[in-house]
Motif scaffolding. Structure first.
Motif, PDB file in Angstrom:
ATOM      1  N   ALA A  38      35.146  43.354  43.714  1.00  0.00           N
ATOM      2  CA  ALA A  38      36.145  42.238  44.288  1.00  0.00           C
ATOM      3  C   ALA A  38      37.453  43.360  44.813  1.00  0.00           C
ATOM      4  O   ALA A  38      37.635  44.180  43.891  1.00  0.00           O
ATOM      5  CB  ALA A  38      36.946  41.632  42.863  1.00  0.00           C
ATOM      6  N   THR A  39      38.327  42.649  45.356  1.00  0.00           N
ATOM      7  CA  THR A  39      40.221  43.290  45.765  1.00  0.00           C
ATOM      8  C   THR A  39      40.284  41.826  46.402  1.00  0.00           C
ATOM      9  O   THR A  39      40.125  40.920  46.551  1.00  0.00           O
ATOM     10  CB  THR A  39      39.157  43.807  47.669  1.00  0.00           C
ATOM     11  OG1 THR A  39      40.722  44.487  47.325  1.00  0.00           O
ATOM     12  CG2 THR A  39      38.961  43.077  48.304  1.00  0.00           C
ATOM     13  N   ASP A  58      45.674  37.714  44.967  1.00  0.00           N
ATOM     14  CA  ASP A  58      46.220  38.453  43.762  1.00  0.00           C
ATOM     15  C   ASP A  58      46.687  37.188  42.586  1.00  0.00           C
ATOM     16  O   ASP A  58      45.968  37.377  41.245  1.00  0.00           O
ATOM     17  CB  ASP A  58      48.167  38.034  44.273  1.00  0.00           C
ATOM     18  CG  ASP A  58      48.330  38.838  45.649  1.00  0.00           C
ATOM     19  OD1 ASP A  58      47.460  39.614  45.509  1.00  0.00           O
ATOM     20  OD2 ASP A  58      49.881  38.955  46.035  1.00  0.00           O
ATOM     21  N   GLU A  59      46.309  35.928  42.336  1.00  0.00           N
ATOM     22  CA  GLU A  59      46.616  34.672  41.465  1.00  0.00           C
ATOM     23  C   GLU A  59      45.106  34.982  40.543  1.00  0.00           C
ATOM     24  O   GLU A  59      45.053  35.398  39.111  1.00  0.00           O
ATOM     25  CB  GLU A  59      46.630  33.734  42.023  1.00  0.00           C
ATOM     26  CG  GLU A  59      47.016  32.398  40.187  1.00  0.00           C
ATOM     27  CD  GLU A  59      47.319  31.469  40.722  1.00  0.00           C
ATOM     28  OE1 GLU A  59      46.549  30.180  40.332  1.00  0.00           O
ATOM     29  OE2 GLU A  59      48.328  31.025  41.849  1.00  0.00           O
ATOM     30  N   LYS A  63      43.776  37.274  37.559  1.00  0.00           N
ATOM     31  CA  LYS A  63      43.389  36.075  36.197  1.00  0.00           C
ATOM     32  C   LYS A  63      41.782  36.635  35.560  1.00  0.00           C
ATOM     33  O   LYS A  63      41.852  36.674  34.264  1.00  0.00           O
ATOM     34  CB  LYS A  63      43.198  34.609  36.434  1.00  0.00           C
ATOM     35  CG  LYS A  63      42.876  33.655  35.361  1.00  0.00           C
ATOM     36  CD  LYS A  63      42.860  32.097  36.290  1.00  0.00           C
ATOM     37  CE  LYS A  63      41.604  31.512  35.474  1.00  0.00           C
ATOM     38  NZ  LYS A  63      40.824  30.395  35.484  1.00  0.00           N
ATOM     39  N   ALA A  64      41.519  36.681  36.283  1.00  0.00           N
ATOM     40  CA  ALA A  64      39.851  37.374  36.143  1.00  0.00           C
ATOM     41  C   ALA A  64      40.531  39.249  35.026  1.00  0.00           C
ATOM     42  O   ALA A  64      39.561  39.095  34.237  1.00  0.00           O
ATOM     43  CB  ALA A  64      39.318  38.079  37.406  1.00  0.00           C
ATOM     44  N   ILE A  65      41.641  39.799  35.338  1.00  0.00           N
ATOM     45  CA  ILE A  65      41.723  40.952  34.275  1.00  0.00           C
ATOM     46  C   ILE A  65      43.298  40.043  33.024  1.00  0.00           C
ATOM     47  O   ILE A  65      41.615  40.897  32.027  1.00  0.00           O
ATOM     48  CB  ILE A  65      43.324  41.693  35.407  1.00  0.00           C
ATOM     49  CG1 ILE A  65      43.205  42.368  36.511  1.00  0.00           C
ATOM     50  CG2 ILE A  65      44.270  42.643  34.246  1.00  0.00           C
ATOM     51  CD1 ILE A  65      44.042  42.948  36.797  1.00  0.00           C
ATOM     52  N   ASP A  66      43.005  39.101  33.117  1.00  0.00           N
ATOM     53  CA  ASP A  66      43.497  38.637  32.017  1.00  0.00           C
ATOM     54  C   ASP A  66      42.716  38.202  30.753  1.00  0.00           C
ATOM     55  O   ASP A  66      42.636  38.380  29.612  1.00  0.00           O
ATOM     56  CB  ASP A  66      44.777  37.362  32.057  1.00  0.00           C
ATOM     57  CG  ASP A  66      45.566  37.942  32.327  1.00  0.00           C
ATOM     58  OD1 ASP A  66      46.358  38.941  32.587  1.00  0.00           O
ATOM     59  OD2 ASP A  66      46.984  37.162  32.813  1.00  0.00           O
ATOM     60  N   GLU A  67      41.396  37.692  31.096  1.00  0.00           N
ATOM     61  CA  GLU A  67      39.736  37.284  31.030  1.00  0.00           C
ATOM     62  C   GLU A  67      39.276  38.704  30.884  1.00  0.00           C
ATOM     63  O   GLU A  67      38.458  37.974  30.011  1.00  0.00           O
ATOM     64  CB  GLU A  67      39.466  36.351  32.206  1.00  0.00           C
ATOM     65  CG  GLU A  67      40.483  34.653  31.616  1.00  0.00           C
ATOM     66  CD  GLU A  67      39.844  33.989  32.959  1.00  0.00           C
ATOM     67  OE1 GLU A  67      38.702  33.752  33.521  1.00  0.00           O
ATOM     68  OE2 GLU A  67      40.276  32.711  33.105  1.00  0.00           O
ATOM     69  N   ASP A  68      39.173  39.930  31.253  1.00  0.00           N
ATOM     70  CA  ASP A  68      38.767  41.009  30.772  1.00  0.00           C
ATOM     71  C   ASP A  68      37.068  40.559  31.616  1.00  0.00           C
ATOM     72  O   ASP A  68      36.056  41.338  31.099  1.00  0.00           O
ATOM     73  CB  ASP A  68      38.199  40.637  29.278  1.00  0.00           C
ATOM     74  CG  ASP A  68      37.660  42.397  28.934  1.00  0.00           C
ATOM     75  OD1 ASP A  68      38.409  43.255  29.695  1.00  0.00           O
ATOM     76  OD2 ASP A  68      36.736  42.441  27.451  1.00  0.00           O
ATOM     77  N   ALA A  69      37.870  40.394  32.356  1.00  0.00           N
ATOM     78  CA  ALA A  69      35.899  39.571  33.603  1.00  0.00           C
ATOM     79  C   ALA A  69      35.547  41.255  34.351  1.00  0.00           C
ATOM     80  O   ALA A  69      34.716  40.837  35.218  1.00  0.00           O
ATOM     81  CB  ALA A  69      36.277  38.774  34.499  1.00  0.00           C
ATOM     82  N   PHE A  70      36.075  42.333  34.157  1.00  0.00           N
ATOM     83  CA  PHE A  70      35.690  43.317  34.503  1.00  0.00           C
ATOM     84  C   PHE A  70      35.241  43.967  34.032  1.00  0.00           C
ATOM     85  O   PHE A  70      36.176  44.472  33.604  1.00  0.00           O
ATOM     86  CB  PHE A  70      37.579  44.484  35.691  1.00  0.00           C
ATOM     87  CG  PHE A  70      37.658  43.264  36.660  1.00  0.00           C
ATOM     88  CD1 PHE A  70      37.153  43.287  38.105  1.00  0.00           C
ATOM     89  CD2 PHE A  70      39.023  42.308  36.063  1.00  0.00           C
ATOM     90  CE1 PHE A  70      37.727  42.437  39.234  1.00  0.00           C
ATOM     91  CE2 PHE A  70      39.115  41.365  38.105  1.00  0.00           C
ATOM     92  CZ  PHE A  70      38.740  41.605  39.407  1.00  0.00           C
TER      93      PHE A  70
END
Length: 189
Positions: A38-39, A58-59, A63-70
């Motif tokens: 993803a980028t 960007d948003e 959001k994916a970072i905050d949700e620990d999706a990576f």
């Protein structure tokens, strides 16, 4: 069905990592699927969402970072993020597929630490920094300032090569493809 393994391939920009991965996928000797990263950058000409990258705003990326999706993500350049979605790796490994990750050096080290023996990390290296500069200039896609920035970043990234399971020098492309293929086959078979 046995669970798939993870192949991590990292390299500074311009070292041929994408070319090597694509050649291996085309040869078909190694059973592996490309993990789509993803980028938050815009697609380049010809790139497709879900094929080359998952293009997020960007948003959406934050959001994916905050949700620990990576599994891993990195701000590779200021404001420019790349990452590997957990859902992508887990889905493919659970289906018994070997997953190849084309990711930056810090992300590669994090994934290796997370998955340990289930992952093999391969670092693709240029023969010299000057050879890398020549390749980047030959592309004709970057300004001299951007090339200078990429070369500075490459010098930093090269310092991580000893942390990888193996290093493949891309001096001769066919030899680099063969060496990478041999490393992956030894790991997955």
């Amino acid at each position: 069905m046995s669970e798939g393994k993870i192949i991590i391939i990292s390299a500074p920009s311009g070292c041929g990592k994408s070319t090597i991965i694509n050649a291996l996928l085309e040869r078909g000797n190694v059973r592996m699927q490309f993990s789509v990263s993803a980028t938050n950058r815009a697609p380049r000409t010809g790139e497709k969402h879900g094929v080359n990258y998952y293009f997020l705003t960007d948003e959406e990326f934050r959001k994916a970072i905050d949700e620990d999706a990576f599994v891993e993500y990195e701000e590779v350049y200021p404001g420019r993020f790349y990452g590997t979605l957990k859902s992508e790796v887990e889905r493919r490994c659970a289906a018994g597929e070997n997953v190849v990750l084309d990711i930056d050096v810090k992300g590669g080290m994090r994934v290796k630490q997370m998955f340990s023996d289930k992952a093999k990390s391969i670092f693709i290296k240029p023969p010299t920094v000057e050879a890398l500069r020549t390749r980047l200039e030959g592309r004709g896609t970057d300004s001299p300032e951007a090339i200078d920035e990429r070369v500075r970043k490459a010098e930093y990234e090269l310092s991580f090569a000893p942390e990888y399971d193996c290093v493949v020098v891309n001096d001769d492309l066919q030899q680099a493809i063969d060496n990478t293929e041999r490393e992956i086959l030894e790991f997955t078979c």
